[in-house]
Write a protein that holds these residues in place. Structure first.
Motif, mmCIF file in Angstrom:
data_model
loop_
_atom_site.group_PDB
_atom_site.id
_atom_site.type_symbol
_atom_site.label_atom_id
_atom_site.label_comp_id
_atom_site.label_asym_id
_atom_site.label_seq_id
_atom_site.Cartn_x
_atom_site.Cartn_y
_atom_site.Cartn_z
ATOM 1 N N ASN A 3 -9.096 10.752 -31.425
ATOM 2 C CA ASN A 3 -7.642 10.784 -31.437
ATOM 3 C C ASN A 3 -7.168 9.347 -31.593
ATOM 4 O O ASN A 3 -7.445 8.502 -30.748
ATOM 5 N N VAL A 5 -4.052 6.769 -31.794
ATOM 6 C CA VAL A 5 -2.647 6.643 -31.406
ATOM 7 C C VAL A 5 -2.203 5.232 -31.747
ATOM 8 O O VAL A 5 -2.890 4.258 -31.411
ATOM 9 N N ARG A 60 5.535 6.415 -32.278
ATOM 10 C CA ARG A 60 4.169 6.727 -31.850
ATOM 11 C C ARG A 60 3.581 7.658 -32.909
ATOM 12 O O ARG A 60 4.120 8.736 -33.162
ATOM 13 N N GLU A 62 0.210 9.760 -34.094
ATOM 14 C CA GLU A 62 -1.060 10.303 -33.625
ATOM 15 C C GLU A 62 -1.735 11.052 -34.758
ATOM 16 O O GLU A 62 -1.086 11.771 -35.503
ATOM 17 N N PHE A 93 -7.780 4.414 -29.644
ATOM 18 C CA PHE A 93 -8.394 5.696 -29.979
ATOM 19 C C PHE A 93 -9.262 6.142 -28.820
ATOM 20 O O PHE A 93 -9.710 5.347 -28.007
#
Length: 108
Positions: A3, A5, A60, A62, A93
């Motif tokens: 993930n 970000v 933000r 993602e 991440f």
């Protein structure tokens, strides 16, 4: 899977998207946020009243990528978001476990 970000300046979103799309990275989420970091805000005067603004508008972003695409994602965000001034943002991440597709229930 990872993930990714990133917190970036709002005006850099078109460039970041262009860099991600050029690397075939399409699945992303964007959220408007307020925050403070090294920029520490600024002071402005409106109708004679001085106000300190220390929470600045940021975005933000993602996206979840396969491990082998992580460097592509980070490089795309860095290239698109960089302005060479303070407050360009940050990227982090983390590992993602047990991802499932809602429609079919299959693990990814």
């Amino acid at each position: 899977m990872k993930n990714v970000v990133a917190f970036i300046r709002p005006e850099r979103l078109p460039q970041v998207k262009q860099e991600l799309f050029a690397r075939d990275l399409f699945g992303l989420s964007v959220t408007n946020i307020l925050g403070s970091g090294q920029q520490k805000g600024f002071t402005e005067t409106y109708r004679g009243v001085t106000e300190e603004v220390n929470l600045l508008k940021k975005l933000r972003i993602e996206l979840v990528v396969q491990e082998e695409r992580l460097n592509d994602a980070i490089s795309a965000i860095e290239t698109g978001a960089r302005t060479e001034t303070e407050g360009d943002g940050i990227i982090y991440f983390q590992e993602i476990h047990n991802v499932r597709r809602i429609r079919t229930g299959e693990p990814l």
